[in-house]
Design a protein around this motif. Structure first.
Motif, PDB file in Angstrom:
ATOM      1  N   PRO A 149       0.803  -1.232   0.000  1.00 43.76           N
ATOM      2  CA  PRO A 149       0.000   0.000   0.000  1.00 43.76           C
ATOM      3  C   PRO A 149       0.832   1.276   0.000  1.00 43.76           C
ATOM      4  N   LEU A 150       2.137   1.148   0.245  1.00 42.02           N
ATOM      5  CA  LEU A 150       3.018   2.312   0.171  1.00 42.02           C
ATOM      6  C   LEU A 150       3.629   2.479  -1.214  1.00 42.02           C
ATOM      7  N   ILE A 151       3.503   1.449  -2.062  1.00 42.23           N
ATOM      8  CA  ILE A 151       4.116   1.478  -3.385  1.00 42.23           C
ATOM      9  C   ILE A 151       3.068   1.588  -4.490  1.00 42.23           C
ATOM     10  N   LEU A 152       2.045   0.730  -4.442  1.00 43.52           N
ATOM     11  CA  LEU A 152       1.078   0.641  -5.541  1.00 43.52           C
ATOM     12  C   LEU A 152       0.305   1.939  -5.808  1.00 43.52           C
ATOM     13  N   PRO A 153      -0.100   2.726  -4.786  1.00 43.27           N
ATOM     14  CA  PRO A 153      -0.817   3.977  -5.094  1.00 43.27           C
ATOM     15  C   PRO A 153      -0.004   4.964  -5.921  1.00 43.27           C
ATOM     16  N   SER A 154       1.300   4.762  -6.004  1.00 45.42           N
ATOM     17  CA  SER A 154       2.126   5.674  -6.799  1.00 45.42           C
ATOM     18  C   SER A 154       1.819   5.573  -8.282  1.00 45.42           C
ATOM     19  N   ILE A 155       1.147   4.502  -8.689  1.00 47.34           N
ATOM     20  CA  ILE A 155       0.787   4.364 -10.103  1.00 47.34           C
ATOM     21  C   ILE A 155      -0.105   5.516 -10.548  1.00 47.34           C
ATOM     22  N   SER A 156      -0.969   5.981  -9.663  1.00 47.43           N
ATOM     23  CA  SER A 156      -1.895   7.067 -10.013  1.00 47.43           C
ATOM     24  C   SER A 156      -1.539   8.315  -9.223  1.00 47.43           C
ATOM     25  N   SER A 157      -0.758   9.182  -9.818  1.00 47.36           N
ATOM     26  CA  SER A 157      -0.359  10.442  -9.189  1.00 47.36           C
ATOM     27  C   SER A 157      -0.880  11.595 -10.040  1.00 47.36           C
ATOM     28  N   ALA A 158      -1.951  12.228  -9.585  1.00 45.81           N
ATOM     29  CA  ALA A 158      -2.585  13.282 -10.377  1.00 45.81           C
ATOM     30  C   ALA A 158      -1.647  14.464 -10.611  1.00 45.81           C
ATOM     31  N   THR A 159      -0.889  14.833  -9.594  1.00 45.14           N
ATOM     32  CA  THR A 159       0.017  15.976  -9.725  1.00 45.14           C
ATOM     33  C   THR A 159       1.101  15.710 -10.763  1.00 45.14           C
ATOM     34  N   THR A 160       1.658  14.507 -10.744  1.00 45.63           N
ATOM     35  CA  THR A 160       2.698  14.156 -11.707  1.00 45.63           C
ATOM     36  C   THR A 160       2.148  14.117 -13.123  1.00 45.63           C
ATOM     37  N   VAL A 161       0.958  13.547 -13.280  1.00 45.01           N
ATOM     38  CA  VAL A 161       0.328  13.505 -14.599  1.00 45.01           C
ATOM     39  C   VAL A 161       0.096  14.917 -15.128  1.00 45.01           C
ATOM     40  N   PHE A 162      -0.396  15.791 -14.272  1.00 47.77           N
ATOM     41  CA  PHE A 162      -0.671  17.171 -14.691  1.00 47.77           C
ATOM     42  C   PHE A 162       0.619  17.871 -15.138  1.00 47.77           C
ATOM     43  N   PHE A 163       1.687  17.724 -14.359  1.00 43.76           N
ATOM     44  CA  PHE A 163       2.943  18.403 -14.695  1.00 43.76           C
ATOM     45  C   PHE A 163       3.501  17.894 -16.015  1.00 43.76           C
ATOM     46  N   ILE A 164       3.564  16.568 -16.174  1.00 44.07           N
ATOM     47  CA  ILE A 164       4.138  16.002 -17.400  1.00 44.07           C
ATOM     48  C   ILE A 164       3.253  16.317 -18.602  1.00 44.07           C
ATOM     49  N   LYS A 165       1.932  16.345 -18.390  1.00 38.46           N
ATOM     50  CA  LYS A 165       1.028  16.667 -19.496  1.00 38.46           C
ATOM     51  C   LYS A 165       1.239  18.098 -19.984  1.00 38.46           C
ATOM     52  N   GLN A 166       1.401  19.023 -19.059  1.00 36.92           N
ATOM     53  CA  GLN A 166       1.643  20.415 -19.449  1.00 36.92           C
ATOM     54  C   GLN A 166       2.960  20.547 -20.217  1.00 36.92           C
ATOM     55  N   TYR A 167       3.963  19.789 -19.793  1.00 35.56           N
ATOM     56  CA  TYR A 167       5.243  19.819 -20.508  1.00 35.56           C
ATOM     57  C   TYR A 167       5.123  19.145 -21.870  1.00 35.56           C
ATOM     58  N   ALA A 168       4.373  18.046 -21.940  1.00 38.08           N
ATOM     59  CA  ALA A 168       4.253  17.292 -23.182  1.00 38.08           C
ATOM     60  C   ALA A 168       3.559  18.095 -24.275  1.00 38.08           C
ATOM     61  N   GLU A 169       2.676  19.012 -23.906  1.00 39.06           N
ATOM     62  CA  GLU A 169       1.963  19.802 -24.908  1.00 39.06           C
ATOM     63  C   GLU A 169       2.904  20.635 -25.761  1.00 39.06           C
ATOM     64  N   THR A 170       4.060  20.992 -25.223  1.00 37.21           N
ATOM     65  CA  THR A 170       5.025  21.782 -25.992  1.00 37.21           C
ATOM     66  C   THR A 170       6.215  20.956 -26.454  1.00 37.21           C
ATOM     67  N   ALA A 171       6.556  19.892 -25.729  1.00 32.45           N
ATOM     68  CA  ALA A 171       7.777  19.142 -26.041  1.00 32.45           C
ATOM     69  C   ALA A 171       7.534  17.933 -26.926  1.00 32.45           C
ATOM     70  N   LEU A 172       6.314  17.417 -26.950  1.00 31.25           N
ATOM     71  CA  LEU A 172       6.046  16.189 -27.698  1.00 31.25           C
ATOM     72  C   LEU A 172       5.846  16.514 -29.176  1.00 31.25           C
ATOM     73  N   SER A 173       6.540  15.798 -30.031  1.00 29.55           N
ATOM     74  CA  SER A 173       6.477  16.014 -31.478  1.00 29.55           C
ATOM     75  C   SER A 173       5.420  15.094 -32.083  1.00 29.55           C
ATOM     76  N   ARG A 174       4.316  15.667 -32.528  1.00 25.35           N
ATOM     77  CA  ARG A 174       3.268  14.855 -33.149  1.00 25.35           C
ATOM     78  C   ARG A 174       3.726  14.288 -34.484  1.00 25.35           C
ATOM     79  N   SER A 175       4.563  15.018 -35.207  1.00 21.34           N
ATOM     80  CA  SER A 175       5.039  14.522 -36.507  1.00 21.34           C
ATOM     81  C   SER A 175       5.882  13.265 -36.340  1.00 21.34           C
ATOM     82  N   ALA A 176       6.723  13.224 -35.283  1.00 22.12           N
ATOM     83  CA  ALA A 176       7.542  12.035 -35.044  1.00 22.12           C
ATOM     84  C   ALA A 176       6.662  10.839 -34.699  1.00 22.12           C
ATOM     85  N   ILE A 177       5.591  11.074 -33.942  1.00 23.40           N
ATOM     86  CA  ILE A 177       4.665   9.989 -33.584  1.00 23.40           C
ATOM     87  C   ILE A 177       3.965   9.459 -34.831  1.00 23.40           C
ATOM     88  N   GLU A 178       3.496  10.370 -35.698  1.00 22.85           N
ATOM     89  CA  GLU A 178       2.810   9.943 -36.916  1.00 22.85           C
ATOM     90  C   GLU A 178       3.759   9.195 -37.841  1.00 22.85           C
TER      91      GLU A 178
END
Length: 285
Positions: A149-178
């Motif tokens: 119970p001290l390890i498994l809840p780390s799978i869902s971290s809302a704060t971490t998801v929010f931070f990485i998502k905000q960064y990904a909007e500018t850093a992630l290359s959609r052309s490379a994915i396509e």
């Protein structure tokens, strides 16, 4: 001639300002580091020396301090427990949060805005609110007094998801994915080979934060762990401080140093990734 003199005077003023700024920064760094240095120094001194007065010079009592605290609590086992919990928690947080953030940015699906709103709402709910329900759930699953119970809840971290998502909007290359999709790469391969490297500055930034938070976590281990062999470092420091009749001040400082030094090492090793993330975000902007 007047222009040359003005230019020279301006250069001298700029140089003086830089020198003054560097002096102030050095002084602030020394003031910030002084408590840590005194902590490390006191960890090497005996209780009598510490009570008699502070000193900037290390002592030679570190081995005795370690023996004293090791007789009362198992510091080595607690260090291993903290390392296991923090290490696996950080890995799970970084990977699955990056995967979730990648999904928000790389895909367009129905209800994405609603799900992201729910994510923001979860960030606003204090973790202490769900402690009773979480404990009952862990007890029902026979997970009390385990590391799960001290390890498994780390799978869902809302704060971490929010931070990485905000960064990904500018850093992630959609052309490379396509391009990777056209070449026949699977979605998980695209994420692992393209998404993770692009998001690495944000991942390392939140990884450092997550590691420190898990390492310093006191409340959840206190509630869920009852076996002294499974205690983490914050719990054994509490145990050392609880016995007022048999308190070794030097041992307390040593236990705190053992708890703090790994965090400092992790931060200094990976802090450059935070700077890289800030610079990359500035360049994208």
């Amino acid at each position: 001639m007047n222009n040359e003199a003005d230019v020279k005077l301006n250069h001298q003023k700029i140089h003086s300002r830089k020198v003054g700024m560097y002096v102030c920064l050095i002084l602030l760094a020394l003031v910030s580091f002084a408590p840590f240095y005194l902590m490390l120094t006191n960890a090497t001194r005996s209780t009598g020396d510490i009570v008699s007065g502070f000193s900037f010079f290390p002592g030679n009592n570190i081995a005795q301090n370690f023996r004293e605290i090791q007789q009362r609590v198992d510091v080595i086992a607690a260090f291993k427990n903290s390392l296991i919990i923090s290490g696996f928690s950080t890995l799970l947080t970084c990977y699955f949060s990056a995967l979730t953030a990648y999904g928000f940015v790389a895909y367009d699906f129905r209800g994405k805005g609603v799900i992201f709103t729910i994510l923001l709402v979860i960030m606003m709910i204090p973790g202490q609110v769900s402690i009773v329900g979480f404990y009952k759930m862990c007890k029902g699953l026979n997970m009390v007094n385990t590391f799960w119970p001290l390890i498994l809840p780390s799978i869902s971290s809302a704060t971490t998801v929010f931070f990485i998502k905000q960064y990904a909007e500018t850093a992630l290359s959609r052309s490379a994915i396509e391009s990777a999709r056209i070449d026949g790469a699977s979605e998980f391969m695209i994420f692992n080979r393209i998404g993770l490297p692009m998001l690495s500055p944000a991942i390392f930034t939140m990884g450092i934060t997550g590691f420190i938070a898990s390492w310093n976590n006191y409340m959840m281990p206190l509630i869920l762990l009852s076996d002294p062999k499974k205690f983490t470092l914050p719990l054994i420091i509490r145990a050392l401080n609880a016995d007022a009749q048999d308190r070794t001040v030097g041992g307390m400082y040593l236990a705190i140093a053992i708890s703090v030094v790994p965090i400092m090492i992790v931060f200094f090793m990976f802090s450059r990734y935070i700077i890289d993330g800030v610079n990359a975000g500035g360049d994208k902007g």
